[in-house]
Design an enzyme around this catalytic site. Structure first.
Site, PDB file in Angstrom:
ATOM      1  CG  ASP A   1      -1.805   1.259   1.267  1.00 31.90           C
ATOM      2  OD1 ASP A   1      -2.422   1.574   0.225  1.00 31.90           O
ATOM      3  OD2 ASP A   1      -1.857   1.943   2.302  1.00 31.90           O
ATOM      4  CB  SER A   2       0.186   4.734  -0.901  1.00 29.24           C
ATOM      5  OG  SER A   2      -1.045   4.820  -0.207  1.00 29.24           O
TER       6      SER A   2
ATOM      7  CE1 TYR B   1       3.025   5.661  -3.229  1.00 31.09           C
ATOM      8  CE2 TYR B   1       1.957   3.807  -4.296  1.00 31.09           C
ATOM      9  CZ  TYR B   1       3.050   4.336  -3.649  1.00 31.09           C
ATOM     10  OH  TYR B   1       4.154   3.560  -3.429  1.00 31.09           O
ATOM     11  N   GLY B   2      -2.592   9.128  -4.056  1.00 31.94           N
ATOM     12  CA  GLY B   2      -3.876   9.540  -4.637  1.00 31.94           C
ATOM     13  C   GLY B   2      -3.881  10.882  -5.331  1.00 31.94           C
TER      14      GLY B   2
ATOM     15  CB  CYS C   1      -2.720   1.150  -2.662  1.00 32.32           C
ATOM     16  SG  CYS C   1      -2.843   2.880  -3.058  1.00 32.32           S
ATOM     17  CG  ASN C   2      -9.172   1.381  -3.240  1.00 32.36           C
ATOM     18  OD1 ASN C   2     -10.147   0.837  -3.721  1.00 32.36           O
ATOM     19  ND2 ASN C   2      -8.837   1.240  -1.975  1.00 32.36           N
ATOM     20  CB  THR C   3      -4.207   5.262  -5.690  1.00 30.35           C
ATOM     21  OG1 THR C   3      -5.150   6.007  -4.915  1.00 30.35           O
ATOM     22  CG2 THR C   3      -3.576   6.156  -6.724  1.00 30.35           C
TER      23      THR C   3
ATOM     24  CD  GLU D   1      -2.620   9.034   6.666  1.00 31.82           C
ATOM     25  OE1 GLU D   1      -1.747   9.867   6.954  1.00 31.82           O
ATOM     26  OE2 GLU D   1      -2.421   8.060   5.917  1.00 31.82           O
TER      27      GLU D   1
ATOM     28  CB  CYS E   1     -10.035   5.521  -0.512  1.00 33.14           C
ATOM     29  SG  CYS E   1      -8.567   6.179   0.290  1.00 33.14           S
ATOM     30  CB  THR E   2      -6.545   2.011   2.028  1.00 37.56           C
ATOM     31  OG1 THR E   2      -5.975   3.308   1.804  1.00 37.56           O
ATOM     32  CG2 THR E   2      -6.014   1.042   1.000  1.00 37.56           C
ATOM     33  CG  HIS E   3      -6.876   6.275   4.569  1.00 36.62           C
ATOM     34  ND1 HIS E   3      -6.074   5.610   3.664  1.00 36.62           N
ATOM     35  CD2 HIS E   3      -6.035   6.984   5.365  1.00 36.62           C
ATOM     36  CE1 HIS E   3      -4.802   5.914   3.905  1.00 36.62           C
ATOM     37  NE2 HIS E   3      -4.751   6.751   4.929  1.00 36.62           N
TER      38      HIS E   3
HETATM   39  N1  DGL Z   1      -4.032   3.959  -0.304  1.00 32.30           N
HETATM   40  C1  DGL Z   1      -4.681   4.998  -1.064  1.00 32.30           C
HETATM   41  C2  DGL Z   1      -5.908   4.431  -1.782  1.00 32.30           C
HETATM   42  O1  DGL Z   1      -6.475   3.454  -1.379  1.00 32.30           O
HETATM   43  C3  DGL Z   1      -5.090   6.168  -0.210  1.00 32.30           C
HETATM   44  C4  DGL Z   1      -3.934   6.995   0.304  1.00 32.30           C
HETATM   45  C5  DGL Z   1      -3.118   7.595  -0.809  1.00 32.30           C
HETATM   46  O2  DGL Z   1      -3.582   8.517  -1.503  1.00 32.30           O
HETATM   47  O3  DGL Z   1      -2.004   7.105  -1.004  1.00 32.30           O
HETATM   48  O4  DGL Z   1      -6.308   4.963  -2.779  1.00 32.30           O
END
Ligand code: DGL
Length: 276
Positions: free
Chosen positions: A14-15, A46-47, A77-79, A157, A193-195
């Protein structure tokens, strides 16, 4: 074909810390599997980055995990899933690579009767329209809207996942979708998104009625379990599964935030600092 060693860990990338929501679901679904998690905390988020950067970072991160030895890679990570999954699959073949977008899309289609979906994600994920494509492949007539919600990442976060501020921010993003006449309202909200699973309650309150919330973490864990079964690579380990955490920056911050996402205490010494 190279045999997969079933006793190697599952790699999760993940990012940053957010992918621990996926790690948590994996550990719950597959308690005997060891896991090796890498959070690229030096370069998160990463987003908001370009596709070229996200792809380059994803390749570097997955190379490190492969070098350490993994039997399957989960792109939590979705991104990174939206931007890099095809390239990662090519690059790492024959290693199985599983992203979070496809399982999330599958779960959304299965849960919805009117096929009206709202995807909440990062800017980069939304610009790729990866969820829209994945949903339409399964259900061509589906109505899909995607909305970038960058502030929700910061709230998660910060640990501000409930209460007036979280609800106000969630409401600023999504409320207008749900004041529409009922047939035009989204039926599912995909937490792309992971969060965002951490903000599920705030999002529900912001909406004011009960849409179906789709969280790809548990669906992804099911796809991983199925893949390991099909390839005969489930762990033969009967002891305690090992969890190894790697981060590219700030092990103390990683441990502090990660504990919240994992739902278990973590110490700075549990996190190994690595360079990509
Ligand atoms: N992990 C990223 C996602 O799921 C979210 C945080 C980021 O922007 O890196 O898209």
């Amino acid at each position: 074909v190279k045999r997969i060693d079933p006793d190697l860990p599952i790699g999760v990338f993940d990012s940053g810390v957010g992918g621990i929501t996926v790690l948590r679901a994996l550990r719950a679904a597959l308690p005997r599997e060891s896991t090796l998690y890498l959070g690229d905390t030096a370069r998160v988020p990463y987003g908001t980055k370009s596709a070229d950067s996200v792809l380059r970072y994803s390749l570097q991160a997955s190379d490190l995990l492969v070098k350490r030895g993994i039997k399957l890679l989960v792109v939590a990570c979705n991104t990174a899933s939206a931007v890099s999954l095809d390239r990662l699959r090519e690059h790492l073949a024959p290693l199985p690579v599983i992203g979070v977008v496809e399982p999330g899309a599958e779960a959304a289609v299965a849960a919805s009767s009117h096929q009206r979906h709202l995807v909440l994600a990062t800017e980069a994920t939304v610009s790729r329209r990866a969820y829209t494509r994945a949903i339409r492949e399964r259900m061509p007539q589906a109505h899909v809207e995607e909305l970038a919600c960058s502030l929700l990442v910061a709230l998660a976060e910060e640990g501000w996942t409930e209460g007036a501020i979280a609800e106000a921010v969630a409401s600023a993003y999504v409320a207008s979708f749900f004041t529409r006449p009922e047939p035009e309202r989204p039926e599912t909200i995909i937490l792309g998104c992971t969060h965002f699973p951490l903000l599920a309650d705030a999002i529900r309150s912001a909406v004011g009625w009960r849409p179906i919330l789709i969280d790809s973490a548990s669906t992804t864990a099911r796809v991983v379990a199925r893949t390991l079964e099909q390839t005969g690579s489930l762990s033969r380990n009967s002891g305690r599964a090992k969890l190894t955490l790697l981060a590219t920056d700030g092990p103390a911050r990683f441990a502090r935030l990660g504990a919240r996402f994992l739902g278990e205490p973590l110490a700075e010494s549990d996190v190994e600092l690595v360079d990509l």
